[in-house]
Design an enzyme around this catalytic site. Structure first.
Site, short mmCIF file in Angstrom:
data_model
loop_
_atom_site.label_atom_id
_atom_site.label_comp_id
_atom_site.label_asym_id
_atom_site.label_seq_id
_atom_site.Cartn_x
_atom_site.Cartn_y
_atom_site.Cartn_z
N GLU A 44 38.71 2.61 90.48
CA GLU A 44 38.34 1.39 91.18
C GLU A 44 39.51 0.42 91.10
OE1 GLU A 44 35.01 -2.23 91.15
OE2 GLU A 44 34.90 -0.62 89.65
N ARG A 288 36.17 11.26 76.94
CA ARG A 288 37.17 10.26 77.29
C ARG A 288 38.18 10.11 76.16
NH1 ARG A 288 34.30 5.04 78.68
NH2 ARG A 288 36.35 4.10 78.53
N LYS A 298 38.53 -2.01 81.29
CA LYS A 298 39.31 -2.86 82.19
C LYS A 298 38.79 -4.30 82.18
CE LYS A 298 39.46 -0.16 85.94
NZ LYS A 298 39.78 0.27 87.31
#
Length: 565
Positions: A44, A288, A298
């Site tokens: 994104e 992850r 983020k």
């Protein structure tokens, strides 16, 4: 549209990475399920990429390079206008190229807005979606919990005609932000909360960086992401483990829309000259990348920048790729780090279990006391979400968390001693109950009400914290404790006068009955957890069922053999 990746051998070289994802791909190619591999990296554009993204980049683009005819798209997931910025788009492209990769095609989720809209119309016509007037708070209230089913919205049974009319009026911009949503009609009683009629579209009147003011409604991530994969002929949709519970919804949307058999839905892409050959993708999750002394959110990285704690996204103290690059790390060193870390599905999703149960009764709570507590699924990674855990007056604790005559340095529960009951508060042992043989069968405690979460006494220090499982709501589970098959490092060495068979460890397998919280009992076969303070466990791939949970111990948290060798 950018460059094709150079062709590579159909099978990776012997020194290429070998992991469970690449094995799945090899099997799919060998069986003829796929002629080649298609992946994508879909960030994104709401911030610069960080070290966590490097793992996904190296995995997706690396696989595309390793297998003949493979390619990887760069897709910008721009479905959330207002938080996204063209500056980040250029930064993402720059970071991917700096790491040494290039993409087959540059796509945007916004390229597919018309397709998403047409697909939503199809779902309504098929009776699989409806327009809902509940507000966000009401939706949460109707959703239910992990232990309670949800309730149907009072607007769930609107006719197809009414839903089509309302959705088209949403598209026309007639309704205010947040006043209506389009929801999938799946199952409000599903054990997977993601399947409890999730939102597909919301009203949001904000300009989009690519489409301007053309759309007053925007699709939700779970809906747009899977259909984007299908439109781009992605064969293997690789994502991190927090999306594992979303996979049934991913598959539901792909199957319900059925793009390959409905070309009228994606005709606008053909008219626009975008190569489109829809297929059914497969989602595969991997763990992850988390590093000590750093964050990979983020949102939090943006907060550091916006509040002036650092000197921008490329501050050398930041673990953004731009920051690491500015500090002096090379792209090759980051690729090597990712390669050496490897790819697995192991990650520390927590659950509570008691393997050697001893009952603890909290005497200053009333008979029948029940409440629901909220626990994080991971203590340091909020992206894993949370779960609800029932708590009542009687709980199971580990027998070795209590000592009637404690040894020196014992910091758990003892007569007249205090300990923190995980997520509950501080309890004090007031009385013990024994059977006819003198064995302790129950400990009776009082709970300090001022030590409950959010109260001033919650910060009172005690030296020990123990876990627990509700005696009323816990689920009995078969637990298989596996250990080393042989009791010596070199079983074939018979210099001690014993044959290799005699070196078998008689304690290599123990089967016990323990108690687990309900969220653990509902695990899918081969789903893995860290049972708090006990070790890593996996739901048995053959014998595990919700009505009869079976867990195998993968490894303890400590090396129990360290003192023996």
């Amino acid at each position: 549209m950018s460059n094709e990746t150079p062709s590579a051998p159909s099978s990776p070289a012997s020194d290429a990475p070998r992991d469970f994802i690449r094995q799945i791909i090899r099997d799919d190619l060998a069986s003829g399920k796929h002629a080649s591999t298609r992946t994508r990296f879909p960030p994104e554009p709401n911030g610069y990429l960080h070290i966590g993204h490097a793992k996904a980049i190296c995995l997706n683009f690396g696989i595309a390079q390793e297998f003949a005819g493979g390619w990887c798209n760069l897709r910008l997931d721009d479905t959330n206008p207002g938080k996204e910025d063209p500056e980040f788009v250029e930064g993402i492209k720059d970071d991917v190229r700096w790491l040494g990769y290039d993409w087959h095609e540059l796509r945007h989720a916004s390229d597919y807005f018309e397709v998403f809209y047409r697909a939503a119309i199809k779902l309504i016509e098929d009776g699989k979606a409806y327009v809902d007037d509940l507000n966000a708070d009401e939706v949460r209230a109707y959703r239910g919990t992990l232990t309670e089913p949800g309730r149907n919205s009072p607007f769930r049974d609107r006719s197809v005609e009414e839903n089509l009319d309302l959705f088209r009026r949403m598209r026309a911009g007639e309704f205010a932000d947040g006043s209506k949503t389009l929801r999938a009609k799946i199952d409000m009683a599903s054990g997977n909360i993601n399947l409890r009629d999730p939102a597909i579209y919301r009203v949001r009147k904000i300009a989009h960086q690519n489409t301007g003011d053309a759309w007053p409604i925007y699709p939700m991530y779970d809906y747009a992401h899977c259909l984007s994969d299908a439109l781009e002929s992605i064969t293997h949709s690789l994502c991190t483990l927090e999306f594992e519970d979303h996979r049934p919804l991913y598959d539901w949307f792909v199957d319900a829309v059925d793009l390959p058999n409905h070309p009228e839905l994606w005709q606008p892409l053909v008219d626009a000259g975008l190569e489109t050959k829809p297929s059914k993708p497969r989602q595969i999750e991997f763990s992850r990348l988390n590093l000590s002394y750093s964050i990979t959110s983020k949102r939090k990285l943006a907060q550091l920048v916006n509040e002036g704690h650092v000197d921008g996204w490329d501050d050398p103290r930041m673990n953004t790729l731009r920051g690491l690059r500015r500090r002096g790390f090379t792209a090759a060193s980051i690729r090597l780090l990712i390669e050496r870390l490897g790819v697995s599905k192991q990650n520390s999703v927590r659950r509570m279990a008691v393997l050697d149960p001893l009952k603890l009764v909290i005497t200053n709570l009333p008979e029948g006391h029940e409440e629901i507590l909220t626990f994080a699924n991971h203590p340091k990674d909020e992206s894993f979400g949370s779960r609800t855990v029932p708590f009542d007056r009687e709980v199971w604790i580990e027998r070795d968390d209590f000592a009637e005559v404690p040894p020196k340095g014992f910091h758990r529960l003892k007569p007249e001693g205090e300990v923190r009951l995980r997520g509950v508060g501080i309890v004090k042992c007031e009385e013990i109950v024994k059977d006819a043989d003198g064995h302790v069968t129950e400990v009776r405690c009082t709970l300090d009400p001022e030590s409950r979460h959010g109260l001033p006494g919650a910060d009172r220090k005690v030296k020990g914290t123990i876990h627990w499982v509700s005696a009323m709501h816990g689920v009995a589970a078969e637990v298989r404790l596996y250990d080393r098959l042989f009791a010596v490092p070199a079983p074939d060495d018979e210099s001690d006068g014993k044959s290799w068979i005699e070196h078998i460890n008689p304690e290599a397998k123990r089967v016990i009955t323990g108690w687990v919280e309900r969220a653990a009992s509902l695990a899918e076969p081969e789903q893995r957890f860290q049972f708090e303070r006990l070790g890593y466990f996996v739901a048995d791939r053959v014998d595990h069922h919700a009505h009869h949970p079976v867990f195998n111990r993968v490894v303890t948290l400590r090396d129990t053999w360290a003192s023996k060798v």
